[in-house]
Every structure is written in structure tokens, then in C-alpha cells.
Write an enzyme that holds these catalytic residues in place. Structure first.
Site, PDB file in Angstrom:
ATOM      1  CB  THR A 238      18.376  21.387   9.933  1.00 54.91           C
ATOM      2  OG1 THR A 238      18.531  20.576  11.082  1.00 54.91           O
ATOM      3  CG2 THR A 238      18.641  22.830  10.292  1.00 54.91           C
TER       4      THR A 238
ATOM      5  CB  SER B 138      18.096  12.737   8.542  1.00 57.12           C
ATOM      6  OG  SER B 138      19.230  13.098   9.326  1.00 57.12           O
TER       7      SER B 138
ATOM      8  CB  THR C  82      23.345  17.499   8.370  1.00 63.53           C
ATOM      9  OG1 THR C  82      22.980  17.851   9.709  1.00 63.53           O
ATOM     10  CG2 THR C  82      23.046  18.634   7.416  1.00 63.53           C
ATOM     11  CG  ASP C  83      21.556  14.883  12.942  1.00 62.51           C
ATOM     12  OD1 ASP C  83      20.636  15.054  13.758  1.00 62.51           O
ATOM     13  OD2 ASP C  83      22.522  15.669  12.819  1.00 62.51           O
TER      14      ASP C  83
HETATM   15  N1  DAS Z   1      17.645  17.995  11.984  1.00 62.12           N
HETATM   16  C1  DAS Z   1      18.768  17.091  11.858  1.00 62.12           C
HETATM   17  C2  DAS Z   1      18.481  16.112  10.748  1.00 62.12           C
HETATM   18  O1  DAS Z   1      17.369  16.067  10.229  1.00 62.12           O
HETATM   19  C3  DAS Z   1      20.034  17.824  11.592  1.00 62.12           C
HETATM   20  C4  DAS Z   1      20.084  18.560  10.275  1.00 62.12           C
HETATM   21  O2  DAS Z   1      19.271  18.366   9.359  1.00 62.12           O
HETATM   22  O3  DAS Z   1      21.044  19.302  10.165  1.00 62.12           O
HETATM   23  O4  DAS Z   1      19.402  15.339  10.434  1.00 62.12           O
END
Ligand code: DAS
Length: 335
Positions: A15, A61, A94-95
Site C-alpha cells: 500500500t 504483500s 502490511t498484510d
Molecule cells: N496492500 C496490502 C499489502 O501489500 C496492505 C498494505 O500494504 O497495507 O500487504
């Protein structure tokens, strides 16, 4: 003479590098902005540090896993010998950020600080959080107060030890917590505050050997329990042929009695089980989990199912026995 430290920033997408069609939409495409562009958008960073950038992956991710994590770990290791690099900053979705930071902490013996960060809002969003997270992660990466701490995660101003980061909210800016210990510090403005005595992982780099060969990690199944349906779950267990299985059980490690019986039989056949829990802050102890009388069935301690699976897969790759894995699970309980 340029006395500023140099941070090498490796972008992997997420993100933080995402791009939406306008500033207020909730939808965006991850991994669209290259790392150099991301960093150039942060006023004041260049006054603090010299920056070198690389874009290693450009994806959400949710698409990254053990093979990508190994590539990232090897890239960090390869660059670590460069005397001009003082620290590493990894921008990541973050995932699966908690998994990659847990994995890096287990396979790397970092000579230099490694800080991971991400964002809950895309780079084009109103009040995007990525620039502040990169700025704060950079301050942590060069802070003399955080030397030799292994892998760290900096999100929303909190400094978290890499093995203890957990994502606890799908959308909130304050989506990362530190468990079992709390955050080891926070960044306010340009100041890095440290709480208590930061403690690097007692098993930092213990599985470094995984980086020294081409072999993949053995697959470890995670079976998520829900109320009822134990007969259906038993069929899943009986048809499962992975050598390691993680149970995302209830509460402090409970599960239906008939399931415990099947697990005991498969443990006798040599499968290793880690019993974790589907709650976000896990505590599964021998005395709290449903009793299963076999040494191949291990309580997860404080590890959630996804981290239990990473540890178990690294252990299976080294042909570790259950009693050897127990030691690591206990050591990770140390805050
Ligand atoms: N887009 C998701 C990821 O790549 C969520 C994020 O990055 O917050 O994990």
C-alpha cells in the site's frame, strides 16, 4: 565531508507504494510507485540521511511468501558488506509484514540495523501515512539507541521488535501492536524515545543455514478451527500429508476432544503439531491447551498460527525433533 549516514531502502510494493484514482477513494493498486519516487516525496529526509534505493518487488504483500522472503534476506546480506551502507529500510505491504519480519529475524545475523515499515493508506491518499512511516523508520535505523537490535518494525510512530509485530486491524492507522512485549519505543517529531531495555531475539539468525542452500521450506498446513464441524475437520486432518501442521485452535489452545484424538494418532506417526490459537494475542501453554499426550504436539506459547508455521517449516527443513523446537518456542516467550 558528508557525515550523514547512508540508508539503503529496498522497496517491495504494498500500500505504501500504492496508487488510487483520487485522494479519497478506499481502493488503490499496490506496488505502483518505485522506491526512489516514494522517498523523493519525503521533505527533510535528505537533510538527515543519504539514501540509496532499490525496488526488489512491486506487488501487494499478499502475493509474497517464503521464496520472496529468502530473496530479500539474501539481498540484505549481500549488501551488508558495503562499508558505505549504515542501515537498511524495507518498505513492505502490511498484510504479511509480521511474517517477513519474523522470518528475517530468524534467518539473518544482521551486522547493520534492518527496519521494516509500510502504510495503511496508499501514496495518493488524503493524509497518506507512508511518508511519515519512512521518515520515522529512517530515524530508528540510524539511532545509536537501537544498535544490534536485529530486525525492527516502525509503524505509526511505534518501534516494535521484528519478532513481536502483529497486525491487529484491517484498516486503522494504528494497526500494528507488539506482542508479547510492548513497543520498545516511539518516535515523536525527530526524537527517538526508547522504553525500558530493548532485547534482540534470543534466537536471532538461528536458521541462517536456510539461506545457504537452494532448498525450499517444507509446507506446513494451518488448520483454522471453528465451533462445531469437528467431523469435517477430522477429515481434513486425516487427508493431510504435510509433516508439520499448525492448529489455529480456540482461546488458550482448546479443541474438540475427537480432534485431539486424531492429532494424537498422527503425532504417533511422526507428524509434528504446534497448537496455536485464532485469537490475536496468543498464549497456549501445556496446562491451558486440550491435553494431547504426545511429545510431537507442542503448545505455541506466544506465537500466532502464521508465525508458528514459519518456525515449524524452518525446523522441519533442519529435521529438528519436537523437543528441539520446544526450546525455541519457550525462548520466544521472553519479552
Ligand atoms: N496492500 C496490502 C499489502 O501489500 C496492505 C498494505 O500494504 O497495507 O500487504
Amino acid at each position: 565531508m558528508n557525515s550523514k549516514p547512508t540508508i539503503y531502502i529496498i522497496g517491495t510494493g504494498g500500500t505504501i507504494a500504492g496508487e488510487g484514482s483520487n485522494a479519497t477513494t478506499a481502493s488503490y493498486k499496490s506496488g505502483q510507485i518505485n522506491t526512489k519516487r516514494l522517498v523523493n516525496a519525503i521533505p527533510g529526509l535528505g537533510k538527515k540521511v543519504n539514501i540509496r534505493t532499490e525496488t526488489l518487488f512491486s506487488t501487494g504483500s499478499e502475493n509474497l511468501g517464503p521464496d520472496n522472503w529468502k530473496i530479500l534476506a539474501l539481498r540484505i546480506e549481500e549488501l551488508s558488506d558495503d562499508p558505505e551502507i549504515n542501515a537498511f529500510l524495507i518498505t513492505h505491504g502490511t498484510d504479511t509484514l509480521e511474517e517477513v519480519s519474523f522470518f528475517l529475524d530468524l534467518v539473518l545475523k544482521p551486522k547493520k540495523p534492518i527496519v521494516l515499515t509500510g502504510a495503511m493508506r496508499s501514496s495518493t491518499a488524503l493524509s497518506a501515512d507512508g511518508p511519515a512511516n519512512i521518515f520515522q523508520a529512517s530515524l530508528a535505523a540510524i539511532s545509536p539507541k537501537l544498535k544490534n537490535q536485529g530486525v525492527l518494525v516502525v509503524m505509526n510512530g511505534l518501534i516494535i521488535q521484528g519478532r513481536q509485530a502483529i497486525k491487529t486491524d484491517s484498516l486503522a492507522l494504528e494497526s500494528f501492536s507488539s506482542y508479547p512485549g510492548g513497543p520498545i519505543g516511539k518516535i515523536v517529531g525527530e526524537e527517538v524515545f526508547i522504553f525500558g531495555i530493548p532485547r534482540p531475539s534470543p534466537i536471532m539468525g538461528r536458521f541462517h543455514s536456510h539461506l545457504l542452500n537452494q532448498m525450499e521450506l517444507p509446507f506446513v498446513e494451518i488448520i483454522f478451527l471453528r465451533g462445531g464441524y469437528s467431523e469435517n475437520l477430522i477429515k481434513i486432518f486425516e487427508n493431510n500429508n504435510s509433516n508439520g501442521i499448525v492448529v489455529a485452535g480456540f482461546g488458550a489452545g482448546t479443541m474438540p476432544k475427537n480432534l485431539a484424538k486424531v492429532i494424537s494418532e498422527k503425532a504417533k506417526a511422526g507428524n509434528i503439531f504446534i497448537v496455536s490459537s485464532r485469537v490475536s494475542r496468543v498464549s497456549v501453554l501445556p496446562e491451558t491447551m486440550t491435553s494431547i499426550d504426545h511429545n510431537n504436539v507442542l503448545p505455541a506459547g506466544v506465537l500466532n498460527p502464521q508465525k508458528s508455521a514459519i518456525l515449524l517449516s524452518l525446523g522441519l527443513k533442519e529435521n529438528l525433533k519436537a523437543f528441539e523446537l520446544v526450546k525455541f518456542l519457550k525462548l520466544l516467550e521472553i519479552q
